[in-house]
Design a protein around this motif. Structure first.
Motif, PDB file in Angstrom:
ATOM      1  N   UNK A   1       0.825  -1.211   0.000  1.00 40.30           N
ATOM      2  CA  UNK A   1       0.000   0.000   0.000  1.00 40.30           C
ATOM      3  C   UNK A   1       0.855   1.255   0.000  1.00 40.30           C
ATOM      4  N   UNK A   2       0.463   2.200  -0.824  1.00 40.68           N
ATOM      5  CA  UNK A   2       1.002   3.562  -0.781  1.00 40.68           C
ATOM      6  C   UNK A   2      -0.185   4.503  -0.673  1.00 40.68           C
ATOM      7  N   UNK A   3      -0.096   5.424   0.255  1.00 40.33           N
ATOM      8  CA  UNK A   3      -1.106   6.476   0.390  1.00 40.33           C
ATOM      9  C   UNK A   3      -0.413   7.774   0.016  1.00 40.33           C
ATOM     10  N   UNK A   4      -0.904   8.412  -1.016  1.00 43.50           N
ATOM     11  CA  UNK A   4      -0.294   9.637  -1.544  1.00 43.50           C
ATOM     12  C   UNK A   4      -1.235  10.814  -1.349  1.00 43.50           C
ATOM     13  N   UNK A   5      -0.637  11.975  -1.165  1.00 43.01           N
ATOM     14  CA  UNK A   5      -1.406  13.201  -0.983  1.00 43.01           C
ATOM     15  C   UNK A   5      -1.902  13.711  -2.325  1.00 43.01           C
ATOM     16  N   UNK A   6      -3.130  14.239  -2.305  1.00 37.06           N
ATOM     17  CA  UNK A   6      -3.734  14.866  -3.477  1.00 37.06           C
ATOM     18  C   UNK A   6      -4.359  16.173  -3.001  1.00 37.06           C
ATOM     19  N   UNK A   7      -4.291  17.193  -3.821  1.00 37.73           N
ATOM     20  CA  UNK A   7      -4.890  18.465  -3.421  1.00 37.73           C
ATOM     21  C   UNK A   7      -6.409  18.325  -3.368  1.00 37.73           C
ATOM     22  N   UNK A   8      -7.023  19.128  -2.554  1.00 36.83           N
ATOM     23  CA  UNK A   8      -8.478  19.125  -2.452  1.00 36.83           C
ATOM     24  C   UNK A   8      -9.098  19.456  -3.812  1.00 36.83           C
ATOM     25  N   UNK A   9      -8.445  20.335  -4.562  1.00 34.45           N
ATOM     26  CA  UNK A   9      -8.951  20.723  -5.886  1.00 34.45           C
ATOM     27  C   UNK A   9      -8.945  19.546  -6.862  1.00 34.45           C
ATOM     28  N   UNK A  10      -8.038  18.592  -6.650  1.00 33.26           N
ATOM     29  CA  UNK A  10      -7.968  17.416  -7.516  1.00 33.26           C
ATOM     30  C   UNK A  10      -8.748  16.229  -6.948  1.00 33.26           C
ATOM     31  N   UNK A  11      -9.405  16.449  -5.840  1.00 35.64           N
ATOM     32  CA  UNK A  11     -10.117  15.374  -5.146  1.00 35.64           C
ATOM     33  C   UNK A  11     -11.596  15.730  -4.963  1.00 35.64           C
ATOM     34  N   UNK A  12     -12.146  16.451  -5.923  1.00 33.57           N
ATOM     35  CA  UNK A  12     -13.477  17.036  -5.748  1.00 33.57           C
ATOM     36  C   UNK A  12     -14.601  16.008  -5.676  1.00 33.57           C
ATOM     37  N   UNK A  13     -14.495  14.913  -6.410  1.00 32.87           N
ATOM     38  CA  UNK A  13     -15.569  13.916  -6.362  1.00 32.87           C
ATOM     39  C   UNK A  13     -15.573  13.234  -4.997  1.00 32.87           C
ATOM     40  N   UNK A  14     -14.416  12.792  -4.542  1.00 33.45           N
ATOM     41  CA  UNK A  14     -14.330  12.146  -3.221  1.00 33.45           C
ATOM     42  C   UNK A  14     -14.779  13.112  -2.125  1.00 33.45           C
ATOM     43  N   UNK A  15     -14.402  14.366  -2.251  1.00 32.71           N
ATOM     44  CA  UNK A  15     -14.806  15.361  -1.260  1.00 32.71           C
ATOM     45  C   UNK A  15     -16.324  15.543  -1.264  1.00 32.71           C
ATOM     46  N   UNK A  16     -16.913  15.591  -2.440  1.00 28.15           N
ATOM     47  CA  UNK A  16     -18.373  15.728  -2.537  1.00 28.15           C
ATOM     48  C   UNK A  16     -19.071  14.519  -1.901  1.00 28.15           C
ATOM     49  N   UNK A  17     -18.570  13.328  -2.166  1.00 30.05           N
ATOM     50  CA  UNK A  17     -19.165  12.126  -1.577  1.00 30.05           C
ATOM     51  C   UNK A  17     -19.063  12.176  -0.059  1.00 30.05           C
ATOM     52  N   UNK A  18     -17.892  12.524   0.450  1.00 30.56           N
ATOM     53  CA  UNK A  18     -17.704  12.529   1.908  1.00 30.56           C
ATOM     54  C   UNK A  18     -18.577  13.575   2.595  1.00 30.56           C
ATOM     55  N   UNK A  19     -18.990  14.593   1.858  1.00 34.14           N
ATOM     56  CA  UNK A  19     -19.845  15.649   2.419  1.00 34.14           C
ATOM     57  C   UNK A  19     -21.324  15.436   2.095  1.00 34.14           C
ATOM     58  N   UNK A  20     -21.654  14.251   1.580  1.00 30.76           N
ATOM     59  CA  UNK A  20     -23.033  13.883   1.254  1.00 30.76           C
ATOM     60  C   UNK A  20     -23.612  14.759   0.149  1.00 30.76           C
ATOM     61  N   UNK A  21     -22.769  15.230  -0.760  1.00 31.09           N
ATOM     62  CA  UNK A  21     -23.194  16.059  -1.886  1.00 31.09           C
ATOM     63  C   UNK A  21     -23.177  15.197  -3.154  1.00 31.09           C
TER      64      UNK A  21
END
Length: 127
Positions: free
Chosen positions: A88-108
């Motif tokens: 496993x590798x966990x890599x950082x991604x900017x919030x701007x590049x993670x918009x779909x995952x962010x929307x899902x996590x916020x119930x949007x």
């Protein structure tokens, strides 16, 4: 908690509203949930890459050095990795590049569907 798999345009959501924990806890748990959701679809011995927009979570999964409150989550993740012989590798991604995952996590979900045509969502139970 939202987990997004771009290759299948699929997301998984677990409601944690009303739970009182720091955001870091949910981010660490999100990576564990992603691993557990992959148990039946990824071959043993595979290399996995998970993107996360929380740098502390990336650091924790890179070092496996956690405060006691997070040890059970990390241990559970390591147990999965050992059982499946995953790397496993966990890599950082900017919030701007993670918009779909962010929307899902916020119930949007409507926003996620707009950003990703063909998007589908399922709920899941937390471990």
């Amino acid at each position: 908690i939202g987990v997004w798999f771009p290759v299948i345009a699929g997301a998984f959501y677990a409601d944690v509203m009303g739970e009182s924990r720091p955001i870091f806890y949910w981010e660490v748990l999100g990576v564990l949930c992603a691993l557990r959701l992959l148990l039946t679809v990824i071959l043993d011995g595979s290399c996995l890459l998970i993107y996360c927009d929380n740098q502390n979570t990336v650091q924790l999964y890179s070092t496996l050095a956690a405060k006691p409150a997070y040890n059970s989550l990390i241990k559970a993740a390591v147990d999965v990795l050992i059982e499946k012989q995953w790397d496993l590798r966990v890599k950082w991604i900017t919030l701007e590049d993670n918009v779909v995952a962010d929307a899902v996590s916020r119930h949007k979900f409507a926003k996620a569907a707009y950003l990703c045509p063909g998007f589908n969502i399922q709920t899941f139970a937390l471990p």
